[in-house]
Design a protein around this motif. Sequence first.
Motif, PDB file in Angstrom:
ATOM      1  N   ASN A   1       0.819  -1.216   0.000  1.00  0.00           N
ATOM      2  CA  ASN A   1       0.000   0.000   0.000  1.00  0.00           C
ATOM      3  C   ASN A   1       0.853   1.266   0.000  1.00  0.00           C
ATOM      4  OD1 ASN A   1      -2.707   0.834  -0.214  1.00  0.00           O
ATOM      5  ND2 ASN A   1      -2.764   1.458   1.924  1.00  0.00           N
ATOM      6  N   LEU A   2       1.908   1.242  -0.806  1.00  0.00           N
ATOM      7  CA  LEU A   2       2.809   2.383  -0.962  1.00  0.00           C
ATOM      8  C   LEU A   2       2.920   2.728  -2.435  1.00  0.00           C
ATOM      9  CD1 LEU A   2       5.724   1.087   1.312  1.00  0.00           C
ATOM     10  CD2 LEU A   2       4.083   2.879   1.934  1.00  0.00           C
ATOM     11  N   THR A   3       3.215   3.988  -2.739  1.00  0.00           N
ATOM     12  CA  THR A   3       3.549   4.329  -4.116  1.00  0.00           C
ATOM     13  C   THR A   3       4.963   3.845  -4.387  1.00  0.00           C
ATOM     14  OG1 THR A   3       4.498   6.484  -3.561  1.00  0.00           O
ATOM     15  CG2 THR A   3       2.110   6.401  -3.972  1.00  0.00           C
ATOM     16  N   GLN A   4       5.278   3.672  -5.663  1.00  0.00           N
ATOM     17  CA  GLN A   4       6.624   3.222  -6.003  1.00  0.00           C
ATOM     18  C   GLN A   4       7.671   4.253  -5.582  1.00  0.00           C
ATOM     19  OE1 GLN A   4       6.924   1.658  -9.950  1.00  0.00           O
ATOM     20  NE2 GLN A   4       9.120   1.233  -9.797  1.00  0.00           N
ATOM     21  N   GLU A   5       7.312   5.540  -5.673  1.00  0.00           N
ATOM     22  CA  GLU A   5       8.247   6.600  -5.280  1.00  0.00           C
ATOM     23  C   GLU A   5       8.534   6.548  -3.784  1.00  0.00           C
ATOM     24  OE1 GLU A   5       5.507   6.986  -7.083  1.00  0.00           O
ATOM     25  OE2 GLU A   5       6.399   7.422  -9.067  1.00  0.00           O
ATOM     26  N   HIS A   6       7.470   6.354  -2.992  1.00  0.00           N
ATOM     27  CA  HIS A   6       7.636   6.250  -1.539  1.00  0.00           C
ATOM     28  C   HIS A   6       8.472   5.019  -1.182  1.00  0.00           C
ATOM     29  CE1 HIS A   6       5.522   6.466   2.670  1.00  0.00           C
ATOM     30  NE2 HIS A   6       6.807   6.758   2.725  1.00  0.00           N
ATOM     31  N   PHE A   7       8.214   3.918  -1.842  1.00  0.00           N
ATOM     32  CA  PHE A   7       8.953   2.682  -1.625  1.00  0.00           C
ATOM     33  C   PHE A   7      10.443   2.900  -1.892  1.00  0.00           C
ATOM     34  CE2 PHE A   7      10.608  -1.446  -3.048  1.00  0.00           C
ATOM     35  CZ  PHE A   7      10.142  -2.304  -2.060  1.00  0.00           C
ATOM     36  N   SER A   8      10.759   3.521  -3.026  1.00  0.00           N
ATOM     37  CA  SER A   8      12.157   3.770  -3.388  1.00  0.00           C
ATOM     38  C   SER A   8      12.823   4.722  -2.402  1.00  0.00           C
ATOM     39  CB  SER A   8      12.240   4.339  -4.811  1.00  0.00           C
ATOM     40  OG  SER A   8      11.765   3.401  -5.753  1.00  0.00           O
ATOM     41  N   ARG A   9      12.071   5.720  -1.947  1.00  0.00           N
ATOM     42  CA  ARG A   9      12.638   6.692  -1.004  1.00  0.00           C
ATOM     43  C   ARG A   9      12.996   6.017   0.326  1.00  0.00           C
ATOM     44  NH1 ARG A   9       9.048  10.174  -1.682  1.00  0.00           N
ATOM     45  NH2 ARG A   9       7.715   9.873   0.147  1.00  0.00           N
TER      46      ARG A   9
ATOM     47  N   GLU B   1      16.607   5.618   2.226  1.00  0.00           N
ATOM     48  CA  GLU B   1      16.862   5.998   3.622  1.00  0.00           C
ATOM     49  C   GLU B   1      17.483   4.840   4.400  1.00  0.00           C
ATOM     50  OE1 GLU B   1      13.066   7.181   5.068  1.00  0.00           O
ATOM     51  OE2 GLU B   1      13.015   9.075   3.909  1.00  0.00           O
ATOM     52  N   LEU B   2      16.980   3.627   4.189  1.00  0.00           N
ATOM     53  CA  LEU B   2      17.539   2.462   4.870  1.00  0.00           C
ATOM     54  C   LEU B   2      18.975   2.208   4.436  1.00  0.00           C
ATOM     55  CD1 LEU B   2      14.461   0.021   4.694  1.00  0.00           C
ATOM     56  CD2 LEU B   2      15.261   1.310   6.686  1.00  0.00           C
ATOM     57  N   THR B   3      19.257   2.482   3.154  1.00  0.00           N
ATOM     58  CA  THR B   3      20.627   2.344   2.656  1.00  0.00           C
ATOM     59  C   THR B   3      21.543   3.361   3.323  1.00  0.00           C
ATOM     60  OG1 THR B   3      19.831   1.514   0.513  1.00  0.00           O
ATOM     61  CG2 THR B   3      22.072   2.396   0.585  1.00  0.00           C
ATOM     62  N   ASN B   4      21.096   4.607   3.405  1.00  0.00           N
ATOM     63  CA  ASN B   4      21.907   5.657   4.042  1.00  0.00           C
ATOM     64  C   ASN B   4      22.177   5.362   5.512  1.00  0.00           C
ATOM     65  OD1 ASN B   4      22.066   7.103   1.679  1.00  0.00           O
ATOM     66  ND2 ASN B   4      20.390   8.503   2.184  1.00  0.00           N
ATOM     67  N   ASN B   5      21.245   4.645   6.169  1.00  0.00           N
ATOM     68  CA  ASN B   5      21.416   4.300   7.580  1.00  0.00           C
ATOM     69  C   ASN B   5      22.242   3.024   7.775  1.00  0.00           C
ATOM     70  OD1 ASN B   5      19.909   6.512   8.457  1.00  0.00           O
ATOM     71  ND2 ASN B   5      17.980   5.378   8.368  1.00  0.00           N
ATOM     72  N   GLY B   6      22.706   2.446   6.662  1.00  0.00           N
ATOM     73  CA  GLY B   6      23.536   1.245   6.755  1.00  0.00           C
ATOM     74  C   GLY B   6      22.776  -0.023   7.081  1.00  0.00           C
ATOM     75  N   LEU B   7      21.440   0.020   6.956  1.00  0.00           N
ATOM     76  CA  LEU B   7      20.641  -1.157   7.292  1.00  0.00           C
ATOM     77  C   LEU B   7      20.516  -2.124   6.128  1.00  0.00           C
ATOM     78  CD1 LEU B   7      17.842   0.608   9.372  1.00  0.00           C
ATOM     79  CD2 LEU B   7      19.618  -0.925  10.247  1.00  0.00           C
ATOM     80  N   ILE B   8      20.564  -1.625   4.904  1.00  0.00           N
ATOM     81  CA  ILE B   8      20.484  -2.482   3.724  1.00  0.00           C
ATOM     82  C   ILE B   8      21.421  -1.958   2.649  1.00  0.00           C
ATOM     83  CG2 ILE B   8      18.054  -3.101   4.157  1.00  0.00           C
ATOM     84  CD1 ILE B   8      17.302  -1.230   1.814  1.00  0.00           C
TER      85      ILE B   8
ATOM     86  N   ALA C   1      19.915  -8.821  12.515  1.00  0.00           N
ATOM     87  CA  ALA C   1      19.463  -8.547  13.889  1.00  0.00           C
ATOM     88  C   ALA C   1      19.304  -7.043  14.097  1.00  0.00           C
ATOM     89  CB  ALA C   1      20.455  -9.136  14.888  1.00  0.00           C
ATOM     90  N   ARG C   2      20.215  -6.264  13.526  1.00  0.00           N
ATOM     91  CA  ARG C   2      20.118  -4.810  13.638  1.00  0.00           C
ATOM     92  C   ARG C   2      18.888  -4.290  12.896  1.00  0.00           C
ATOM     93  NH1 ARG C   2      23.468  -0.489  10.551  1.00  0.00           N
ATOM     94  NH2 ARG C   2      22.833   1.413  11.611  1.00  0.00           N
ATOM     95  N   LEU C   3      18.604  -4.851  11.722  1.00  0.00           N
ATOM     96  CA  LEU C   3      17.407  -4.450  10.983  1.00  0.00           C
ATOM     97  C   LEU C   3      16.162  -4.808  11.779  1.00  0.00           C
ATOM     98  CD1 LEU C   3      16.297  -3.334   8.261  1.00  0.00           C
ATOM     99  CD2 LEU C   3      16.122  -5.712   7.499  1.00  0.00           C
ATOM    100  N   ARG C   4      16.153  -5.973  12.378  1.00  0.00           N
ATOM    101  CA  ARG C   4      15.005  -6.399  13.184  1.00  0.00           C
ATOM    102  C   ARG C   4      14.788  -5.462  14.368  1.00  0.00           C
ATOM    103  NH1 ARG C   4      16.897 -11.257  14.506  1.00  0.00           N
ATOM    104  NH2 ARG C   4      16.407 -12.171  12.488  1.00  0.00           N
ATOM    105  N   ASP C   5      15.888  -5.065  14.996  1.00  0.00           N
ATOM    106  CA  ASP C   5      15.795  -4.181  16.164  1.00  0.00           C
ATOM    107  C   ASP C   5      15.363  -2.756  15.797  1.00  0.00           C
ATOM    108  OD1 ASP C   5      16.615  -6.257  17.742  1.00  0.00           O
ATOM    109  OD2 ASP C   5      18.713  -5.622  17.846  1.00  0.00           O
TER     110      ASP C   5
END
Length: 256
Positions: free
Chosen positions: A217-225, A229-236, A249-253
């Motif tokens: 239930n997200l737009t593709q633009e929101h999904f990509s954004r 953000e998760l990439t910039n935070n080092g999570l993915i 484990a860090r992503l889960r937390d």
Amino acid sequence: MNHCDIPCKESLEAMRAPSGAAASTPEIERLSQLLTQAPLFNGLSAVEVARIAKGVREIKVPKGEILFHRGDACTGFHLILSGQIKLAFTSADGNEKVVEILRPGQTFGEAVMFMDKPYVVMAQALTEAQLLHIGKQIFFDELAVDPLFCRKIIAGLSQRLHRLMADVESYSLRSGRDRIIGYLLREEEIRADDTPPEGRVSIRLPTSKGTIASRLNLTQEHFSRILHELTNNGLIEVEGRTIHIPDIARLRDSLG
């Protein structure tokens, strides 16, 4: 009315057994083998599976083919042997909302079959797929003689209702970020056969990011954004349709 007036499972099977035995063919045996790949038919005897196989036809569909549209008559339900199937609503102007992305072993179409209603969604193959179509009447005949099979069907429909309720809760109460993280964690659980993974893992998205965005239930633009953000935070780390998770484990937390 006494108990003798009500056809029991043994009497109905006895009435049908001779024709069932005579009708066994190599094709029925082949379809029976395919049916037994699905958890739904676990626990049924070879004779019971063979009876159902008489009302089954195999369908092979290329990627992108539509199995049925909203409003089409329902003559049975489908079991996925391989590939992925998308169920979606489509508006008059072509906008689409993905309801489910189904995988091998899952079924769809039972609810409208029981209600004797036309399909309320469209179904499309996201990949090349192999399916079985189980005819409505042969299926109803089997339900009439097997209470355990009835309970399995009810359990399957109940699980689907539970998933839909969880979706409503997620869309209403969880942020887009948490929806995506939850989706990635579920994908990893499926890939790892429900064994909690640790450390670095990689997930190959099963379909396009646009389709997954619609499912969440997200737009593709929101999904990509959010992925950015998760990439910039080092999570993915994103590499095409492959998502690398340096520390699951860090992503889960990080879930809210």
